[in-house]
Design a protein around this motif. Structure first.
Motif, PDB file in Angstrom:
ATOM      1  N   GLY A   1      13.441   1.151 -63.818  1.00  0.00           N
ATOM      2  CA  GLY A   1      14.185   1.997 -64.740  1.00  0.00           C
ATOM      3  C   GLY A   1      15.433   2.530 -64.072  1.00  0.00           C
ATOM      4  N   PRO A   2      15.790   3.794 -64.304  1.00  0.00           N
ATOM      5  CA  PRO A   2      16.990   4.361 -63.689  1.00  0.00           C
ATOM      6  C   PRO A   2      16.858   4.436 -62.169  1.00  0.00           C
ATOM      7  N   LEU A   3      17.862   3.949 -61.463  1.00  0.00           N
ATOM      8  CA  LEU A   3      17.906   4.055 -60.002  1.00  0.00           C
ATOM      9  C   LEU A   3      18.820   5.191 -59.575  1.00  0.00           C
ATOM     10  N   SER A   4      19.046   6.112 -60.479  1.00  0.00           N
ATOM     11  CA  SER A   4      19.921   7.246 -60.220  1.00  0.00           C
ATOM     12  C   SER A   4      19.376   8.437 -60.980  1.00  0.00           C
ATOM     13  N   SER A   5      19.739   9.632 -60.549  1.00  0.00           N
ATOM     14  CA  SER A   5      19.289  10.845 -61.219  1.00  0.00           C
ATOM     15  C   SER A   5      20.197  11.229 -62.392  1.00  0.00           C
ATOM     16  N   VAL A   6      21.237  10.421 -62.644  1.00  0.00           N
ATOM     17  CA  VAL A   6      22.136  10.678 -63.771  1.00  0.00           C
ATOM     18  C   VAL A   6      21.918   9.591 -64.816  1.00  0.00           C
ATOM     19  N   GLU A   7      22.071   9.954 -66.079  1.00  0.00           N
ATOM     20  CA  GLU A   7      21.774   9.028 -67.173  1.00  0.00           C
ATOM     21  C   GLU A   7      22.664   7.798 -67.159  1.00  0.00           C
ATOM     22  N   SER A   8      23.889   7.947 -66.679  1.00  0.00           N
ATOM     23  CA  SER A   8      24.827   6.821 -66.683  1.00  0.00           C
ATOM     24  C   SER A   8      24.680   5.918 -65.461  1.00  0.00           C
ATOM     25  N   GLY A   9      23.716   6.233 -64.588  1.00  0.00           N
ATOM     26  CA  GLY A   9      23.531   5.451 -63.370  1.00  0.00           C
ATOM     27  C   GLY A   9      22.923   4.088 -63.655  1.00  0.00           C
ATOM     28  N   PRO A  10      22.883   3.230 -62.640  1.00  0.00           N
ATOM     29  CA  PRO A  10      22.361   1.874 -62.818  1.00  0.00           C
ATOM     30  C   PRO A  10      20.862   1.858 -63.039  1.00  0.00           C
ATOM     31  N   ARG A  11      20.395   0.794 -63.685  1.00  0.00           N
ATOM     32  CA  ARG A  11      18.974   0.573 -63.885  1.00  0.00           C
ATOM     33  C   ARG A  11      18.552  -0.634 -63.065  1.00  0.00           C
ATOM     34  N   GLY A  12      17.310  -0.632 -62.629  1.00  0.00           N
ATOM     35  CA  GLY A  12      16.839  -1.745 -61.819  1.00  0.00           C
ATOM     36  C   GLY A  12      15.376  -1.586 -61.476  1.00  0.00           C
ATOM     37  N   THR A  13      14.949  -2.314 -60.470  1.00  0.00           N
ATOM     38  CA  THR A  13      13.558  -2.299 -60.025  1.00  0.00           C
ATOM     39  C   THR A  13      13.509  -2.066 -58.524  1.00  0.00           C
ATOM     40  N   PHE A  14      12.649  -1.156 -58.098  1.00  0.00           N
ATOM     41  CA  PHE A  14      12.474  -0.813 -56.692  1.00  0.00           C
ATOM     42  C   PHE A  14      11.042  -1.129 -56.292  1.00  0.00           C
ATOM     43  N   VAL A  15      10.869  -1.851 -55.166  1.00  0.00           N
ATOM     44  CA  VAL A  15       9.547  -2.151 -54.624  1.00  0.00           C
ATOM     45  C   VAL A  15       9.521  -1.680 -53.178  1.00  0.00           C
ATOM     46  N   GLY A  16       8.501  -0.914 -52.812  1.00  0.00           N
ATOM     47  CA  GLY A  16       8.357  -0.442 -51.439  1.00  0.00           C
ATOM     48  C   GLY A  16       6.953  -0.691 -50.922  1.00  0.00           C
ATOM     49  N   VAL A  17       6.846  -1.183 -49.688  1.00  0.00           N
ATOM     50  CA  VAL A  17       5.557  -1.401 -49.026  1.00  0.00           C
ATOM     51  C   VAL A  17       5.632  -0.721 -47.668  1.00  0.00           C
ATOM     52  N   TYR A  18       4.704   0.201 -47.399  1.00  0.00           N
ATOM     53  CA  TYR A  18       4.756   1.032 -46.206  1.00  0.00           C
ATOM     54  C   TYR A  18       3.455   0.879 -45.415  1.00  0.00           C
ATOM     55  N   ASP A  19       3.550   0.246 -44.256  1.00  0.00           N
ATOM     56  CA  ASP A  19       2.400  -0.066 -43.408  1.00  0.00           C
ATOM     57  C   ASP A  19       2.195   1.072 -42.417  1.00  0.00           C
ATOM     58  N   GLY A  20       1.274   1.964 -42.724  1.00  0.00           N
ATOM     59  CA  GLY A  20       1.039   3.122 -41.875  1.00  0.00           C
ATOM     60  C   GLY A  20       0.085   2.823 -40.737  1.00  0.00           C
ATOM     61  N   HIS A  21       0.195   3.580 -39.648  1.00  0.00           N
ATOM     62  CA  HIS A  21      -0.757   3.477 -38.552  1.00  0.00           C
ATOM     63  C   HIS A  21      -0.853   4.822 -37.849  1.00  0.00           C
ATOM     64  N   GLY A  22      -2.010   5.075 -37.260  1.00  0.00           N
ATOM     65  CA  GLY A  22      -2.256   6.359 -36.614  1.00  0.00           C
ATOM     66  C   GLY A  22      -2.619   7.449 -37.593  1.00  0.00           C
ATOM     67  N   GLY A  23      -2.627   7.124 -38.870  1.00  0.00           N
ATOM     68  CA  GLY A  23      -2.890   8.098 -39.927  1.00  0.00           C
ATOM     69  C   GLY A  23      -2.041   7.785 -41.147  1.00  0.00           C
ATOM     70  N   PRO A  24      -2.359   8.361 -42.293  1.00  0.00           N
ATOM     71  CA  PRO A  24      -1.642   8.043 -43.531  1.00  0.00           C
ATOM     72  C   PRO A  24      -0.407   8.897 -43.784  1.00  0.00           C
ATOM     73  N   GLU A  25      -0.156   9.914 -42.958  1.00  0.00           N
ATOM     74  CA  GLU A  25       0.869  10.907 -43.292  1.00  0.00           C
ATOM     75  C   GLU A  25       2.266  10.313 -43.423  1.00  0.00           C
ATOM     76  N   ALA A  26       2.656   9.469 -42.478  1.00  0.00           N
ATOM     77  CA  ALA A  26       4.014   8.922 -42.503  1.00  0.00           C
ATOM     78  C   ALA A  26       4.223   8.026 -43.713  1.00  0.00           C
ATOM     79  N   ALA A  27       3.263   7.135 -43.987  1.00  0.00           N
ATOM     80  CA  ALA A  27       3.396   6.231 -45.126  1.00  0.00           C
ATOM     81  C   ALA A  27       3.428   7.004 -46.437  1.00  0.00           C
ATOM     82  N   ARG A  28       2.591   8.045 -46.543  1.00  0.00           N
ATOM     83  CA  ARG A  28       2.605   8.858 -47.757  1.00  0.00           C
ATOM     84  C   ARG A  28       3.931   9.585 -47.917  1.00  0.00           C
ATOM     85  N   PHE A  29       4.476  10.075 -46.811  1.00  0.00           N
ATOM     86  CA  PHE A  29       5.754  10.787 -46.864  1.00  0.00           C
ATOM     87  C   PHE A  29       6.868   9.851 -47.328  1.00  0.00           C
TER      88      PHE A  29
END
Length: 239
Positions: free
Chosen positions: A71-99
């Motif tokens: 959907g919107p890739l910006s916090s303003v209505e006139s901003g671009p629309r698109g798709t964002f995919v993120g994969v976060y491989d955590g280690h030592g605990g989940p805190e960093a990946a969750r952040f």
């Protein structure tokens, strides 16, 4: 080792083929679901095509995170629309990946709004800002929660916007594109195209970079159990 999301690779590397050069703008897919040790989002249509996602829990504590935003890739209505995919491989605990899961996409939207749209610079700035924010969290909590200073996360990000695919990675992960190619008139096969390289001490170029960055530390990268490791502890050279 404190988690740092230092961006090593950002590129607008691929323009997908879109019939008639038009993109159907449709609603977001349903929220993810949990089935035993499997978290998943069903195959569904997004702004730039059809996506699905699944995570299998390998440890008692799931340290990894992933997200799919469309959907919107910006916090303003006139901003671009698109798709964002993120994969976060955590280690030592989940805190960093969750952040990272909570902050990285929000920072991308913020900087996209402030600038002229999506760009490699926006993603770079979002990575570095998210890193600074997490380091601030570590500094504020490490006296009461010292374990947080040893938590880390690798990051893979893909953003499809305005017909371009932007990819970014930091840490021991890589982006691979599966592309269907015709081998004969009747047959097709999927070929894997590597789009980024992991930052791993097993790579000679990475070991040399670490030695140049730390000329006074002869133990900055050493072999352990026939595997090259940073300080003899971890393979990841940036995270």
């Amino acid at each position: 080792m404190v988690s740092t999301t230092i961006l090593r690779f950002v590129s607008s590397c691929w323009r997908p083929v879109v019939d008639g050069e038009s993109i159907k703008r449709v609603g977001d897919a349903s929220t993810g679901r949990v089935d035993g040790l499997l978290w998943y989002k069903d195959f569904g249509r997004h702004v730039n095509g059809e996506f699905s996602m699944a995570v299998i829990q390998a440890n008692n504590l799931l340290e990894d995170q992933s997200q799919l935003e469309s959907g919107p890739l910006s916090s303003v209505e006139s901003g671009p629309r698109g798709t964002f995919v993120g994969v976060y491989d955590g280690h030592g605990g989940p805190e960093a990946a969750r952040f990272v899961n909570e902050r990285l996409f929000e920072n991308i939207k913020k900087f996209t709004s402030e600038g002229r749209g999506m760009s490699s610079d926006v993603i770079t700035k979002a990575f570095l800002t998210t890193d600074e924010e997490f380091l601030g969290l570590v500094k504020s909590q490490w006296l009461n929660k010292p374990q947080i200073a040893s938590v880390g996360a690798c990051c893979l990000v893909g953003v499809v916007c305005s017909g371009l695919l932007y990819i970014a990675n930091a840490g021991d992960s890589r982006v691979v594109l599966g592309r269907i190619e015709k081998t004969t008139k009747q047959q097709e096969e999927v070929k894997a195209v590597q789009l980024s390289s992991e930052h791993n001490a097993s790579m000679e170029s990475v070991r040399e970079e670490l030695r140049q960055l730390h000329p006074d530390d002869p133990q900055i990268v050493v072999p352990k159990h026939n595997v090259w490791r940073v300080k003899g502890i971890i393979q990841v050279s940036s995270e």
